[in-house]
Design a protein around this motif. Sequence first.
Motif, PDB file in Angstrom:
ATOM      1  N   THR A 173       0.855  -1.215   0.067  1.00 26.85           N
ATOM      2  CA  THR A 173      -0.047  -0.032   0.071  1.00 26.85           C
ATOM      3  C   THR A 173       0.953   1.193   0.067  1.00 26.85           C
ATOM      4  N   PRO A 174       0.344   2.278  -0.609  1.00 22.03           N
ATOM      5  CA  PRO A 174       0.955   3.518  -0.317  1.00 22.03           C
ATOM      6  C   PRO A 174       0.967   4.363   0.719  1.00 22.03           C
ATOM      7  N   SER A 175      -0.035   3.983   1.639  1.00 28.09           N
ATOM      8  CA  SER A 175      -0.663   4.709   2.743  1.00 28.09           C
ATOM      9  C   SER A 175       0.617   4.620   3.896  1.00 28.09           C
ATOM     10  N   ALA A 176       0.720   5.593   4.400  1.00 24.81           N
ATOM     11  CA  ALA A 176       1.886   5.502   5.549  1.00 24.81           C
ATOM     12  C   ALA A 176       1.721   4.817   6.705  1.00 24.81           C
ATOM     13  N   TRP A 177       2.656   4.133   6.909  1.00 24.51           N
ATOM     14  CA  TRP A 177       2.798   3.232   8.331  1.00 24.51           C
ATOM     15  C   TRP A 177       2.855   4.076   9.369  1.00 24.51           C
ATOM     16  N   PRO A 178       1.819   3.968  10.489  1.00 27.95           N
ATOM     17  CA  PRO A 178       1.912   4.912  11.449  1.00 27.95           C
ATOM     18  C   PRO A 178       2.701   4.661  12.630  1.00 27.95           C
ATOM     19  N   HIS A 179       3.710   3.931  12.605  1.00 28.37           N
ATOM     20  CA  HIS A 179       4.463   3.566  13.579  1.00 28.37           C
ATOM     21  C   HIS A 179       5.907   3.826  13.011  1.00 28.37           C
ATOM     22  N   LYS A 180       6.999   3.373  14.166  1.00 28.66           N
ATOM     23  CA  LYS A 180       8.366   3.439  13.645  1.00 28.66           C
ATOM     24  C   LYS A 180       8.468   2.685  12.490  1.00 28.66           C
ATOM     25  N   PRO A 181       9.248   3.236  11.522  1.00 27.16           N
ATOM     26  CA  PRO A 181       9.582   2.434  10.254  1.00 27.16           C
ATOM     27  C   PRO A 181      10.253   1.127  10.596  1.00 27.16           C
ATOM     28  N   THR A 182       9.981   0.020  10.120  1.00 31.05           N
ATOM     29  CA  THR A 182      10.776  -1.181  10.357  1.00 31.05           C
ATOM     30  C   THR A 182      10.696  -2.104   9.344  1.00 31.05           C
ATOM     31  N   THR A 183      10.975  -3.347   9.363  1.00 28.25           N
ATOM     32  CA  THR A 183      11.020  -4.391   8.138  1.00 28.25           C
ATOM     33  C   THR A 183      10.577  -5.620   9.023  1.00 28.25           C
ATOM     34  N   PHE A 184       9.806  -6.578   8.354  1.00 29.56           N
ATOM     35  CA  PHE A 184       9.415  -7.726   8.497  1.00 29.56           C
ATOM     36  C   PHE A 184      10.221  -8.861   7.537  1.00 29.56           C
ATOM     37  N   ASP A 185      10.680  -9.850   8.004  1.00 32.60           N
ATOM     38  CA  ASP A 185      11.411 -11.033   6.966  1.00 32.60           C
ATOM     39  C   ASP A 185      10.548 -12.138   7.240  1.00 32.60           C
ATOM     40  N   PHE A 186      10.075 -12.724   6.083  1.00 25.96           N
ATOM     41  CA  PHE A 186       9.279 -14.064   5.971  1.00 25.96           C
ATOM     42  C   PHE A 186      10.238 -15.143   5.532  1.00 25.96           C
ATOM     43  N   HIS A 187      10.646 -16.046   6.206  1.00 21.93           N
ATOM     44  CA  HIS A 187      11.829 -17.049   5.728  1.00 21.93           C
ATOM     45  C   HIS A 187      11.025 -18.330   5.543  1.00 21.93           C
ATOM     46  N   THR A 188      10.825 -18.919   4.443  1.00 19.36           N
ATOM     47  CA  THR A 188      10.375 -20.494   4.257  1.00 19.36           C
ATOM     48  C   THR A 188      11.490 -21.519   4.422  1.00 19.36           C
ATOM     49  N   ALA A 189      11.175 -22.704   4.770  1.00 21.34           N
ATOM     50  CA  ALA A 189      11.936 -23.584   4.957  1.00 21.34           C
ATOM     51  C   ALA A 189      12.428 -24.168   3.679  1.00 21.34           C
ATOM     52  N   GLY A 191      13.545 -22.100   1.617  1.00 19.00           N
ATOM     53  CA  GLY A 191      14.731 -21.566   0.934  1.00 19.00           C
ATOM     54  C   GLY A 191      14.494 -20.076   0.444  1.00 19.00           C
ATOM     55  N   ARG A 192      13.094 -19.627   0.305  1.00 17.37           N
ATOM     56  CA  ARG A 192      12.964 -18.351  -0.225  1.00 17.37           C
ATOM     57  C   ARG A 192      12.681 -17.289   0.763  1.00 17.37           C
ATOM     58  N   THR A 193      12.972 -16.217   0.811  1.00 12.95           N
ATOM     59  CA  THR A 193      12.621 -15.189   1.786  1.00 12.95           C
ATOM     60  C   THR A 193      12.228 -13.807   1.268  1.00 12.95           C
ATOM     61  N   TRP A 194      11.416 -13.284   1.787  1.00 14.01           N
ATOM     62  CA  TRP A 194      10.934 -11.855   1.458  1.00 14.01           C
ATOM     63  C   TRP A 194      11.150 -11.052   2.556  1.00 14.01           C
ATOM     64  N   ARG A 195      11.556  -9.619   2.117  1.00 11.17           N
ATOM     65  CA  ARG A 195      11.540  -8.511   3.198  1.00 11.17           C
ATOM     66  C   ARG A 195      10.284  -7.378   2.715  1.00 11.17           C
ATOM     67  N   LEU A 196       9.625  -7.290   3.901  1.00  5.28           N
ATOM     68  CA  LEU A 196       8.434  -6.272   3.926  1.00  5.28           C
ATOM     69  C   LEU A 196       8.923  -4.939   4.736  1.00  5.28           C
ATOM     70  N   THR A 197       8.986  -3.805   3.834  1.00  4.02           N
ATOM     71  CA  THR A 197       9.432  -2.605   4.421  1.00  4.02           C
ATOM     72  C   THR A 197       8.055  -1.919   4.716  1.00  4.02           C
ATOM     73  N   VAL A 198       8.086  -1.361   6.142  1.00  2.00           N
ATOM     74  CA  VAL A 198       6.784  -0.446   6.186  1.00  2.00           C
ATOM     75  C   VAL A 198       7.344   0.944   6.799  1.00  2.00           C
ATOM     76  N   ASP A 199       7.146   1.989   6.147  1.00  2.49           N
ATOM     77  CA  ASP A 199       7.509   3.276   6.566  1.00  2.49           C
ATOM     78  C   ASP A 199       6.677   4.354   6.162  1.00  2.49           C
ATOM     79  N   GLY A 200       6.957   5.752   6.278  1.00  7.57           N
ATOM     80  CA  GLY A 200       5.906   6.591   5.717  1.00  7.57           C
ATOM     81  C   GLY A 200       5.563   6.714   4.178  1.00  7.57           C
ATOM     82  N   ASP A 201       6.150   5.791   3.355  1.00  2.20           N
ATOM     83  CA  ASP A 201       5.862   5.542   2.058  1.00  2.20           C
ATOM     84  C   ASP A 201       4.824   4.735   1.972  1.00  2.20           C
ATOM     85  N   GLY A 202       4.622   3.743   2.889  1.00  2.00           N
ATOM     86  CA  GLY A 202       3.625   2.884   2.819  1.00  2.00           C
ATOM     87  C   GLY A 202       4.225   1.358   3.078  1.00  2.00           C
TER      88      GLY A 202
END
Length: 265
Positions: A173-189, A191-202
Amino acid sequence: MDKNLEFADLLRLVDERSTAFRTAVAAAPSLDAPVPSCPGWTLFDLVKHLGGGDRYWAAIVGAGPADAPPAEAIAARAALEVPREREALLAWLAASTQLLLSTLRGAGPDAGCWAWWSTLQTPRTAGGVARHRVQESAVHTYDAQLAAGAPQPLPAGVALDGVEEFLFTCVATPSAWPHKPTTFDFHTAEGRTWRLTVDGDGARSTRIPAPTAATDEDADAAGASVHGTASELVLYLYDRIPAESLHVDGDAGLFDLLRAWEPEE
């Protein structure tokens, strides 16, 4: 769209998951069996929901580019009536899926249509609809299997694409994250991984290299990360299994903030 899943693959998987769903319904003791993962629903309700969704999205794709779903599609879904007898109900569901598949096939992957999601990472096209319907069918197949007493993990290929599809479609989403910017990682057994970034840009996600023993993971650690099979991650993202079923590193409370977040768009 995942580079490993072409449009024809998505259509095949919608068909396969719908077939698996019908198999689970046929094996259940009763259409009145409760669906534990969908509180308040019976198996009959679940069949009506999935088949109605197939017909609804067929109407949307068939209508072409639009700023809202067709009024006819909304009215048809609201007035939906389906057979109560199991064999007739399953035949209706099979016909519903084939209607969706024929509409998608006729439109082609790049045909525009209305969709509820942000276009930030998933296009509002027949291809985007097909990719999402794979996951709708897959998760509801799990629901039906659970109601029948024999839940199975999502197929690995479906689930691997499902983690990314959820992040790209349901979270981006382009809607701003209402908290301190951070990242979330999703690791699969697997062997594939994604990083979700949330900040003022969504919120937006990207694949990143899976951590290894040789990787200096601490130098770029996520605020929170979750580890599991691809199937477990998809079921977690869709609220089918609790976080306790997975391994979480970092600040687990960040996942609560993410779940509670309701972006404006």
